[in-house]
Design a protein around this motif. Structure first.
Motif, short mmCIF file in Angstrom:
data_model
loop_
_atom_site.label_atom_id
_atom_site.label_comp_id
_atom_site.label_asym_id
_atom_site.label_seq_id
_atom_site.Cartn_x
_atom_site.Cartn_y
_atom_site.Cartn_z
N ALA A 50 0.82 -1.22 0.00
CA ALA A 50 0.00 0.00 0.00
C ALA A 50 0.85 1.27 0.00
O ALA A 50 0.58 2.21 -0.76
CB ALA A 50 -0.93 -0.01 1.21
N LEU A 51 1.88 1.30 0.83
CA LEU A 51 2.64 2.54 1.00
C LEU A 51 3.81 2.67 0.03
O LEU A 51 4.14 3.78 -0.39
CB LEU A 51 3.15 2.63 2.44
N ALA A 52 4.45 1.55 -0.29
CA ALA A 52 5.63 1.64 -1.16
C ALA A 52 5.26 1.59 -2.63
O ALA A 52 5.88 2.27 -3.45
CB ALA A 52 6.59 0.49 -0.83
N MET A 53 4.24 0.79 -2.98
CA MET A 53 3.94 0.62 -4.40
C MET A 53 2.85 1.56 -4.91
O MET A 53 2.72 1.72 -6.12
CB MET A 53 3.55 -0.84 -4.67
N LEU A 54 2.08 2.16 -4.03
CA LEU A 54 1.08 3.13 -4.50
C LEU A 54 1.74 4.31 -5.21
O LEU A 54 1.30 4.69 -6.31
CB LEU A 54 0.23 3.63 -3.33
N PRO A 55 2.80 4.92 -4.66
CA PRO A 55 3.44 6.01 -5.42
C PRO A 55 3.98 5.55 -6.77
O PRO A 55 3.93 6.30 -7.74
CB PRO A 55 4.58 6.46 -4.48
N VAL A 56 4.49 4.31 -6.82
CA VAL A 56 5.00 3.79 -8.10
C VAL A 56 3.86 3.65 -9.11
O VAL A 56 4.01 3.98 -10.28
CB VAL A 56 5.72 2.45 -7.89
N ALA A 57 2.71 3.16 -8.64
CA ALA A 57 1.56 3.01 -9.54
C ALA A 57 1.10 4.37 -10.06
O ALA A 57 0.80 4.53 -11.25
CB ALA A 57 0.42 2.30 -8.81
N VAL A 58 1.02 5.35 -9.17
CA VAL A 58 0.61 6.71 -9.59
C VAL A 58 1.61 7.27 -10.59
O VAL A 58 1.23 7.86 -11.62
CB VAL A 58 0.49 7.62 -8.36
N LEU A 59 2.92 7.07 -10.31
CA LEU A 59 3.95 7.59 -11.22
C LEU A 59 3.87 6.92 -12.58
O LEU A 59 3.94 7.59 -13.62
CB LEU A 59 5.32 7.36 -10.58
N THR A 75 -7.52 -3.00 -0.28
CA THR A 75 -7.37 -4.41 0.12
C THR A 75 -5.96 -4.70 0.62
O THR A 75 -5.78 -5.61 1.44
CB THR A 75 -7.70 -5.34 -1.06
N ALA A 76 -4.97 -3.94 0.15
CA ALA A 76 -3.61 -4.14 0.64
C ALA A 76 -3.42 -3.53 2.02
O ALA A 76 -2.70 -4.07 2.87
CB ALA A 76 -2.60 -3.55 -0.34
N LEU A 77 -4.07 -2.37 2.26
CA LEU A 77 -3.87 -1.66 3.52
C LEU A 77 -4.70 -2.24 4.66
O LEU A 77 -4.32 -2.14 5.83
CB LEU A 77 -4.20 -0.18 3.33
#
Length: 424
Positions: A28-37, A127-129
């Motif tokens: 949730a925290l590490a991959m969300l910014p990557v998905a947005v980017l 669902t991840a968080l």
């Protein structure tokens, strides 16, 4: 003993809950910014294509998106045992940026990746968080119940824990009860929620079409390999006939012609040639039998795979134990493929392993013919180009079979072959 077993099971489940919460928090925290980017860069890069700049940047950006998606596929398999196929269309080597851009944008998997990024930033994030929230948020409720609310609500305003306004000790106990309910839910739901996250990922990122594309690719490769193998086998048969039986039959025909001329003038010489012709005919017949046996051994046709492998083991120079548990027979093409695969593996073991003993096990369970060949040799066997095992892998692939090799340095070597089939 039973109590200890239950305690071990509870501790194992608690570890699983904590692991699911930590993994979900990382997603949730590490991959969300990557998905947005990734999503933002893709939109910008595609928008810049008419200006020419996007032609250069789009292949790199979409390549990064694919690597990110493949990372999620790998995590799904490693963390929850959920396989997600990667079904991108292959790109030609050395293609220019324009060709790569057109091919990547024309690949349905690219747009499936974009839909997945949207889902991953919304429902996937939740669902991840959730596992982490259910596990870690109750500790705040217990702290509130212990009197922390007196500090944070010193100005007279209630301290809100979830939907519970805490302003005195009874409401603090209500916060503790809420925390206990959340912790109970975490114990039962955290691993399932992480699994739900990856199932959502598979539903969007995988899709039936992706599996169909992968299936078509595998079938295309195995069909090509089967055609190549059949052509090579036909060339071998033609070569063996030309160099062996045909040559002997030609020689026998020449001898018979000479005998016809000598039968009256030199009967003794004619008798010698007749004996030579008889030997040639016997040798030609033996070579033809060996050739037919190489195409489809009679023992395989008459008595089945188990007895054929036993007969094969008897001809080996190394002691070989064969265990067979086959309640019936597979189709003839499957038996033939399995027989020649075992023959190749046994031959490799005799030639290259330096083993003193070989074990072969054949059994059929859950609709799968499983064959294991083990030797106590020096190890180091691998499936690669030019290896006999690569040919075995191609032969099995024609029937959706798989080959697995375990051969550490120093041995032992275990070769496992599996072919899905039903027995009669």
């Amino acid at each position: 003993m039973n109590t200890d077993t239950k305690s071990d099971g509870v501790r194992a489940h608690v570890r699983e809950v904590v692991l699911a919460a930590v993994r979900g928090l990382v997603l949730a925290l590490a991959m969300l910014p990557v998905a947005v980017l990734c999503f933002t860069l893709t939109l910008v890069s595609v928008a810049l294509i008419p200006l020419g700049l996007g032609i250069v940047t789009t292949p790199a950006v979409l390549g990064g998106v694919r690597e990110f998606a493949d990372t999620r596929r790998r995590l799904a398999a490693e963390w929850c045992g959920i396989p997600i196929r990667s079904s991108y269309r292959p790109l030609p080597e050395g293609a220019n940026p324009w060709t790569r851009t057109v091919l990547m944008l024309g690949d349905p998997a690219t747009w499936r990746d974009m839909r997945w990024l949207l889902a991953d930033m919304t429902a996937g994030f939740v669902t991840a968080l959730l596992p982490a929230v259910l596990l870690f948020y109750p500790f705040e409720g217990f702290a509130v119940a212990a009197g922390l609310w007196r500090v944070v609500s010193a100005d007279g305003h209630p301290y809100w824990y979830g939907f519970v306004p805490v302003s005195d000790q009874p409401t603090a106990l209500g916060a503790a009860a809420t925390a206990a309910v959340l912790l109970f839910a975490a114990y039962h739901l955290a691993p399932r929620l992480l699994t739900a996250h990856f199932r959502l990922t598979r539903a969007v990122l995988g899709g039936d079409q992706g599996e169909l594309v992968e299936r078509v690719r595998v079938l295309t490769e195995t069909r090509r390999d089967a055609v190549d193998t059949s052509a090579a086998e036909l060339r071998r048969i033609e070569r063996d006939l030309h160099d062996g039986a045909q040559a002997r039959l030609v020689a026998m025909g020449m001898d018979l012609g000479t005998i016809e001329m000598l039968v009256e003038r030199d009967p003794a010489r004619a008798k010698q040639l007749l004996a030579q012709a008889r030997r040639n005919s016997a040798e030609a017949l033996e070579e033809l039998r060996d050739l037919v046996r190489g195409i489809h051994p009679p023992v395989l046709a008459e008595r089945g795979l188990g007895d054929a492998v036993r007969a094969l083991a008897l001809r080996l120079p190394l002691p070989t134990e064969v265990a067979v548990e086959l309640p019936g027979r597979a189709d003839a093409p499957v038996e033939s493929a399995a027989y020649f695969a075992v023959s190749e593996v046994l031959t490799n073991a005799v030639k290259h392993s330096g083993a003193d003993r070989i074990w072969a096990d054949l059994h059929h369970t859950d609709g799968m013919l499983r064959i294991t060949v083990t030797d106590d040799g020096k190890g180091g066997a691998a499936v690669g180009a030019g290896s006999g095992l690569a040919g075995v892998e191609r032969r099995l692939g024609t029937f959706d079979g798989v080959l697995a090799v375990s051969s550490p340095a120093g041995g032992p070597t275990m070769v496992t072959m599996e072919i899905p089939c039903a027995l009669s």
